[in-house]
Scaffold this motif. Structure first.
Motif: not given
Length: 191
Positions: A106, A110, A113-114
């Motif tokens: 996770d 994240e 994704k950033q």
């Protein structure tokens, strides 16, 4: 691991049932002995009296065997319970480890994704500085050829995409660096 724990749980339950069955059988045999002793005390014939004694002795011997079997089952049950406890611990340990791995995934997702958002924004900024027709051609080539569309030419004059030798004319244009040059073989942009 989880299946082994479930199997161990079934084994414990089976042993507990077997012990209850043996205890029930012992109880039935004790009741039978009580009936035989009552019959023995009420009988008047020596032959029937002797048969009652023999039946009681035979039943008591069977009870001894059943009690020994029950003790063995209880020992097996203790071993099975210890094994079950160890397997449950392993399952819990594996579950914690899996939760930690999922939490890391996770966090990585994240972070990715950033990073993707940052790269997308950076690409948009860079794309804004490129003439629209060149950007359109680059996008079209990306869809048809895949990435990379712009490839280097090595010092021997080979295309970095298809590794074929570039023509002398194309090589001179690449070295001049003033115009867009395409590989004659794979049609990627050379630099």
């Amino acid at each position: 691991i989880k299946q082994k724990a479930l199997d161990a749980k079934k084994e414990v339950a089976g042993l507990e049932k077997d012990i209850r069955d043996v205890e029930g059988t012992i109880e039935n045999k004790r009741s039978y002995i009580g009936k035989m002793k009552t019959l023995q005390s009420n009988t008047r014939k020596n032959e029937e009296y002797q048969k009652c004694i023999q039946e009681v002795e035979k039943t008591e011997a069977a009870i001894d065997e059943l009690e020994n079997a029950e003790l063995e089952l209880m020992e097996r049950l203790e071993t099975a319970k210890e094994s079950l406890a160890q397997k449950i611990f392993k399952v819990q340990d594996s579950q914690k480890e899996m939760e930690e791995i999922l939490a890391r995934f996770d966090r990585t997702a994240e972070t990715d994704k950033q990073l993707l958002d940052n790269l997308t924004a950076e690409r948009a900024d860079l794309a804004a500085a490129i003439p629209e027709d060149s950007l359109g051609e680059y996008e079209r080539m990306t869809k048809s050829k895949g990435v990379p569309v712009i490839v280097p030419m090595d010092e021997k004059g080979h295309c970095g995409g298809c590794h074929m030798v570039v023509t002398d004319n194309a090589r001179m244009k690449v070295l001049g660096g003033h115009e867009t040059v395409y590989c004659d073989n794979c049609h990627r942009i050379l630099h």
